[in-house]
Motif scaffolding. Structure first.
Motif, PDB file in Angstrom:
ATOM      1  N   ASN A 255      37.609  74.897  39.507  1.00 25.50           N
ATOM      2  CA  ASN A 255      36.262  74.876  38.961  1.00 25.50           C
ATOM      3  C   ASN A 255      35.813  76.336  38.916  1.00 25.50           C
ATOM      4  OD1 ASN A 255      33.572  74.555  38.315  1.00 25.50           O
ATOM      5  ND2 ASN A 255      33.006  73.526  40.215  1.00 25.50           N
ATOM      6  N   PRO A 256      35.724  76.939  37.727  1.00 28.58           N
ATOM      7  CA  PRO A 256      35.442  76.299  36.437  1.00 28.58           C
ATOM      8  C   PRO A 256      36.607  76.191  35.460  1.00 28.58           C
ATOM      9  CG  PRO A 256      34.899  78.615  36.293  1.00 28.58           C
ATOM     10  CD  PRO A 256      35.432  78.386  37.688  1.00 28.58           C
ATOM     11  N   THR A 257      37.742  76.832  35.710  1.00 29.99           N
ATOM     12  CA  THR A 257      38.727  77.035  34.637  1.00 29.99           C
ATOM     13  C   THR A 257      39.659  75.859  34.397  1.00 29.99           C
ATOM     14  OG1 THR A 257      40.429  78.019  36.054  1.00 29.99           O
ATOM     15  CG2 THR A 257      38.721  79.500  35.185  1.00 29.99           C
ATOM     16  N   ALA A 258      39.675  74.864  35.299  1.00 29.92           N
ATOM     17  CA  ALA A 258      40.546  73.687  35.185  1.00 29.92           C
ATOM     18  C   ALA A 258      42.027  74.033  35.310  1.00 29.92           C
ATOM     19  CB  ALA A 258      40.289  72.921  33.882  1.00 29.92           C
ATOM     20  N   GLU A 259      42.357  75.231  35.801  1.00 33.53           N
ATOM     21  CA  GLU A 259      43.753  75.599  36.042  1.00 33.53           C
ATOM     22  C   GLU A 259      44.355  74.681  37.105  1.00 33.53           C
ATOM     23  OE1 GLU A 259      45.616  77.922  34.697  1.00 33.53           O
ATOM     24  OE2 GLU A 259      44.261  79.406  33.786  1.00 33.53           O
ATOM     25  N   VAL A 260      45.653  74.420  36.988  1.00 32.76           N
ATOM     26  CA  VAL A 260      46.363  73.618  37.980  1.00 32.76           C
ATOM     27  C   VAL A 260      47.587  74.403  38.452  1.00 32.76           C
ATOM     28  CG1 VAL A 260      45.571  71.412  37.059  1.00 32.76           C
ATOM     29  CG2 VAL A 260      47.681  72.422  36.179  1.00 32.76           C
ATOM     30  N   VAL A 261      48.100  73.994  39.609  1.00 31.55           N
ATOM     31  CA  VAL A 261      49.298  74.642  40.153  1.00 31.55           C
ATOM     32  C   VAL A 261      50.265  73.562  40.629  1.00 31.55           C
ATOM     33  CG1 VAL A 261      48.065  76.728  40.855  1.00 31.55           C
ATOM     34  CG2 VAL A 261      48.275  74.822  42.474  1.00 31.55           C
ATOM     35  N   ASP A 262      51.510  73.979  40.901  1.00 34.90           N
ATOM     36  CA  ASP A 262      52.496  73.058  41.437  1.00 34.90           C
ATOM     37  C   ASP A 262      52.828  73.439  42.880  1.00 34.90           C
ATOM     38  OD1 ASP A 262      54.144  75.307  41.224  1.00 34.90           O
ATOM     39  OD2 ASP A 262      55.144  74.583  39.419  1.00 34.90           O
ATOM     40  N   LEU A 263      53.692  72.659  43.485  1.00 37.94           N
ATOM     41  CA  LEU A 263      54.014  72.872  44.891  1.00 37.94           C
ATOM     42  C   LEU A 263      54.763  74.185  45.110  1.00 37.94           C
ATOM     43  CD1 LEU A 263      53.376  71.346  47.451  1.00 37.94           C
ATOM     44  CD2 LEU A 263      55.589  70.190  47.285  1.00 37.94           C
ATOM     45  N   ASP A 264      55.548  74.608  44.128  1.00 40.22           N
ATOM     46  CA  ASP A 264      56.236  75.896  44.240  1.00 40.22           C
ATOM     47  C   ASP A 264      55.236  77.035  44.418  1.00 40.22           C
ATOM     48  OD1 ASP A 264      58.678  74.698  44.008  1.00 40.22           O
ATOM     49  OD2 ASP A 264      58.936  75.154  41.872  1.00 40.22           O
ATOM     50  N   PHE A 265      54.125  76.959  43.701  1.00 33.46           N
ATOM     51  CA  PHE A 265      53.084  77.980  43.820  1.00 33.46           C
ATOM     52  C   PHE A 265      52.549  78.017  45.247  1.00 33.46           C
ATOM     53  CE2 PHE A 265      48.544  79.011  43.853  1.00 33.46           C
ATOM     54  CZ  PHE A 265      48.531  80.253  43.228  1.00 33.46           C
ATOM     55  N   TYR A 266      52.245  76.836  45.794  1.00 34.64           N
ATOM     56  CA  TYR A 266      51.725  76.782  47.157  1.00 34.64           C
ATOM     57  C   TYR A 266      52.754  77.292  48.176  1.00 34.64           C
ATOM     58  CZ  TYR A 266      47.490  74.159  45.910  1.00 34.64           C
ATOM     59  OH  TYR A 266      46.272  73.759  45.402  1.00 34.64           O
ATOM     60  N   GLU A 267      54.019  77.044  47.919  1.00 31.78           N
ATOM     61  CA  GLU A 267      55.054  77.552  48.832  1.00 31.78           C
ATOM     62  C   GLU A 267      55.021  79.078  48.887  1.00 31.78           C
ATOM     63  OE1 GLU A 267      58.633  75.856  47.329  1.00 31.78           O
ATOM     64  OE2 GLU A 267      58.323  73.895  48.287  1.00 31.78           O
ATOM     65  N   LYS A 268      54.818  79.709  47.738  1.00 33.37           N
ATOM     66  CA  LYS A 268      54.732  81.162  47.701  1.00 33.37           C
ATOM     67  C   LYS A 268      53.462  81.655  48.392  1.00 33.37           C
ATOM     68  CE  LYS A 268      57.335  81.474  43.359  1.00 33.37           C
ATOM     69  NZ  LYS A 268      57.278  81.795  41.910  1.00 33.37           N
ATOM     70  N   VAL A 269      52.376  80.921  48.230  1.00 28.19           N
ATOM     71  CA  VAL A 269      51.113  81.303  48.879  1.00 28.19           C
ATOM     72  C   VAL A 269      51.264  81.246  50.399  1.00 28.19           C
ATOM     73  CG1 VAL A 269      48.738  80.573  49.312  1.00 28.19           C
ATOM     74  CG2 VAL A 269      49.614  80.656  46.970  1.00 28.19           C
ATOM     75  N   VAL A 270      51.860  80.173  50.899  1.00 27.60           N
ATOM     76  CA  VAL A 270      52.035  80.034  52.347  1.00 27.60           C
ATOM     77  C   VAL A 270      52.935  81.150  52.892  1.00 27.60           C
ATOM     78  CG1 VAL A 270      53.030  78.572  54.157  1.00 27.60           C
ATOM     79  CG2 VAL A 270      51.579  77.554  52.379  1.00 27.60           C
ATOM     80  N   ALA A 271      54.007  81.439  52.178  1.00 26.46           N
ATOM     81  CA  ALA A 271      54.904  82.523  52.606  1.00 26.46           C
ATOM     82  C   ALA A 271      54.163  83.856  52.622  1.00 26.46           C
ATOM     83  CB  ALA A 271      56.119  82.590  51.684  1.00 26.46           C
ATOM     84  N   PHE A 272      53.357  84.111  51.601  1.00 24.43           N
ATOM     85  CA  PHE A 272      52.578  85.345  51.533  1.00 24.43           C
ATOM     86  C   PHE A 272      51.601  85.429  52.701  1.00 24.43           C
ATOM     87  CE2 PHE A 272      48.626  87.424  50.330  1.00 24.43           C
ATOM     88  CZ  PHE A 272      49.057  88.654  49.883  1.00 24.43           C
ATOM     89  N   ALA A 273      50.906  84.324  52.976  1.00 24.69           N
ATOM     90  CA  ALA A 273      49.911  84.306  54.039  1.00 24.69           C
ATOM     91  C   ALA A 273      50.551  84.552  55.401  1.00 24.69           C
ATOM     92  CB  ALA A 273      49.169  82.974  54.034  1.00 24.69           C
ATOM     93  N   LYS A 274      51.710  83.959  55.631  1.00 19.99           N
ATOM     94  CA  LYS A 274      52.394  84.164  56.906  1.00 19.99           C
ATOM     95  C   LYS A 274      52.879  85.606  57.047  1.00 19.99           C
ATOM     96  CE  LYS A 274      53.820  79.428  57.914  1.00 19.99           C
ATOM     97  NZ  LYS A 274      54.921  78.547  58.339  1.00 19.99           N
ATOM     98  N   GLU A 275      53.377  86.165  55.950  1.00 19.49           N
ATOM     99  CA  GLU A 275      53.881  87.540  55.988  1.00 19.49           C
ATOM    100  C   GLU A 275      52.767  88.526  56.328  1.00 19.49           C
ATOM    101  OE1 GLU A 275      55.866  90.890  52.985  1.00 19.49           O
ATOM    102  OE2 GLU A 275      55.620  88.801  52.317  1.00 19.49           O
ATOM    103  N   HIS A 276      51.560  88.257  55.810  1.00 20.87           N
ATOM    104  CA  HIS A 276      50.468  89.220  55.967  1.00 20.87           C
ATOM    105  C   HIS A 276      49.409  88.767  56.965  1.00 20.87           C
ATOM    106  CE1 HIS A 276      51.958  91.739  52.725  1.00 20.87           C
ATOM    107  NE2 HIS A 276      52.129  90.654  51.981  1.00 20.87           N
ATOM    108  N   ASN A 277      49.667  87.653  57.654  1.00 18.63           N
ATOM    109  CA  ASN A 277      48.735  87.168  58.685  1.00 18.63           C
ATOM    110  C   ASN A 277      47.334  86.935  58.106  1.00 18.63           C
ATOM    111  OD1 ASN A 277      48.159  86.314  61.308  1.00 18.63           O
ATOM    112  ND2 ASN A 277      47.411  88.341  61.911  1.00 18.63           N
ATOM    113  N   ILE A 278      47.286  86.136  57.041  1.00 18.03           N
ATOM    114  CA  ILE A 278      46.041  85.844  56.340  1.00 18.03           C
ATOM    115  C   ILE A 278      45.800  84.341  56.330  1.00 18.03           C
ATOM    116  CG2 ILE A 278      44.929  85.873  54.059  1.00 18.03           C
ATOM    117  CD1 ILE A 278      46.348  88.491  53.500  1.00 18.03           C
ATOM    118  N   TRP A 279      44.573  83.936  56.584  1.00 15.28           N
ATOM    119  CA  TRP A 279      44.203  82.524  56.481  1.00 15.28           C
ATOM    120  C   TRP A 279      44.100  82.126  55.011  1.00 15.28           C
ATOM    121  CZ3 TRP A 279      44.912  80.267  60.849  1.00 15.28           C
ATOM    122  CH2 TRP A 279      44.495  80.813  62.055  1.00 15.28           C
TER     123      TRP A 279
END
Length: 405
Positions: free
Chosen positions: A177-201
């Motif tokens: 909201n607002p752009t109606a963009e969607v993502v897949d599970l592969d995208f979330y896998e990269k986000v989680v890996a990034f967050a763990k690497e950089h210690n970000i919530w």
């Protein structure tokens, strides 16, 4: 004394206020405004949910203070929903808290975990609370792309490298909201890996989890193994069950974040009215056909809007999810800007939309159109818009045909 308080000074004028004032004035004059501006569901909640609300509200002992973190039955019902929908196991005691809507939950968490000067990564354009919840809490926002395109993670890396201090949180919301963009599970896998690497919530807003089209269900970030180490997710009853005014939402996931949110909430509220929470249990545990009915309703409206607006001379990309279309201003009128174009639509076509710039500077050049009117009204909006575009000298399909003929 200062004329303005510190936190209020950090809030810019509300972009939507001018359009809303014009809309109210037009209606006061008796004009029939087709309101495609606010994402306010126009359908009622399921009958059995309303019946449960009335049943529990009739009990004399149901009117005292409730539980700030949510009644146990509702937290268990939410855990069951995540299990059957996403195959994600949650502990109702330590990994779920009930919020007064997902918007309030995000703002409360921002208060709980933010120190003045913290850097927060948030999409632009985005739902305003994704940024202003943290701005109110004293944070600094560094914008990242709203679209999960090729440069998304490149921009994340740059934000971490060049931000001082280092970012503490990444906020995202898909379907957007607002752009109606969607993502897949592969995208979330990269986000989680990034967050763990950089210690970000990671704070994920999944308010539109069940409004997806074309048979492609939206995923949860918590489906990624290990996501609960860094992520919390917000969902809502508002759109799925047409319970927007009831103000029931959830935060689920990381125990540390849930604990912080629960503690802050204990000082701020006593929880939602118990009969409302009981009705929310009935919604989550009861018949789920209503979800598919709502999904098909929005899909039909989406298809009518895209087709009828195209015939009017305005090409609107077809959203894959959410209850919104993110529409570029017709090229011939792009010079007006989002706010002026929205005002002209309201004045000359009696159609209200949300100016994209209200969602961030990257929203300039767009408007958000909510699928909250029935198909007949959407077609009427298209006819009104066609007349407006023609009056502005914009070539519509009918004009083009006449010229070529």
């Amino acid at each position: 004394m200062s004329e303005e308080f510190y936190r209020v000074r950090r809030l810019p004028p509300y972009v939507f206020a001018e359009v809303n004032a014009m809309k109210a004035a037009a209606r006061a004059r008796g004009e029939d405004i087709i309101d495609l501006g606010m994402g306010n569901p126009d359908t009622p909640p399921p009958a059995h949910v309303v019946a449960k609300l009335a049943e529990v509200a009739a009990k004399p002992d149901a009117h005292g203070y409730s539980a700030s973190k949510g009644i146990p039955g509702l937290r268990k019902a939410k855990a069951a929903y995540y299990q059957r929908r996403f195959n994600v196991t949650l502990d109702p005691e330590s990994e779920i808290v009930v919020t007064l809507g997902s918007k309030e939950g995000l703002a409360n968490l921002a208060q709980a975990i933010t120190a003045p000067g913290d850097v927060i990564l948030a999409p632009n354009p985005s739902y305003p609370i994704h940024t202003f919840g943290f701005i109110i809490a004293g944070a600094v926002i560094r914008s990242i792309p709203a679209a999960p395109g090729p440069d998304f993670f490149e921009k994340l890396e740059r934000a971490v490298k060049y931000s001082v201090p280092k970012p503490t949180c990444l906020v995202m919301g898909y379907p957007s909201n607002p752009t109606a963009e969607v993502v897949d599970l592969d995208f979330y896998e990269k986000v989680v890996a990034f967050a763990k690497e950089h210690n970000i919530w990671v704070l994920s807003d999944l308010a539109y989890a069940e409004i997806f089209f074309d048979g492609v269900p939206t995923p949860s970030i918590l489906q990624v193994p290990g996501a609960k180490d860094v992520a919390i997710e917000f969902t809502s009853m508002s759109k799925t069950y047409s319970m927007a005014g009831w103000r029931i939402g959830f935060a689920v996931g990381n125990k540390q974040l849930i604990s912080a949110l629960t503690r802050v909430k204990s000082y701020l509220d006593y929880g939602a009215f118990t009969p409302i929470q009981a009705a929310a249990v009935a919604a989550l545990n009861g018949p789920q056909e209503c979800i598919e009915e709502v999904r098909q309703l929005y899909k039909r409206r989406r298809d009518v809007l895209v087709e009828s607006f195209a015939r009017a001379g305005w090409d609107v990309p077809s959203p894959r999810a959410s209850m919104f279309a993110w529409a570029p201003i017709p090229p011939a009128l792009k010079h007006l800007g989002a706010l002026e174009f929205s005002k002209q639509l309201l004045t000359h076509a009696q159609v209200a939309v949300a100016p994209g710039v209200g969602f961030g500077e990257e929203g300039e050049g767009y408007v958000r159109i909510a699928l909250v009117e029935n198909e007949h009204r959407i077609r009427q909006a298209a006819r009104n818009i066609k007349r407006y575009l023609q009056s502005m000298g914009v070539n519509t399909p009918a004009m083009t045909k006449a010229v070529s003929g």
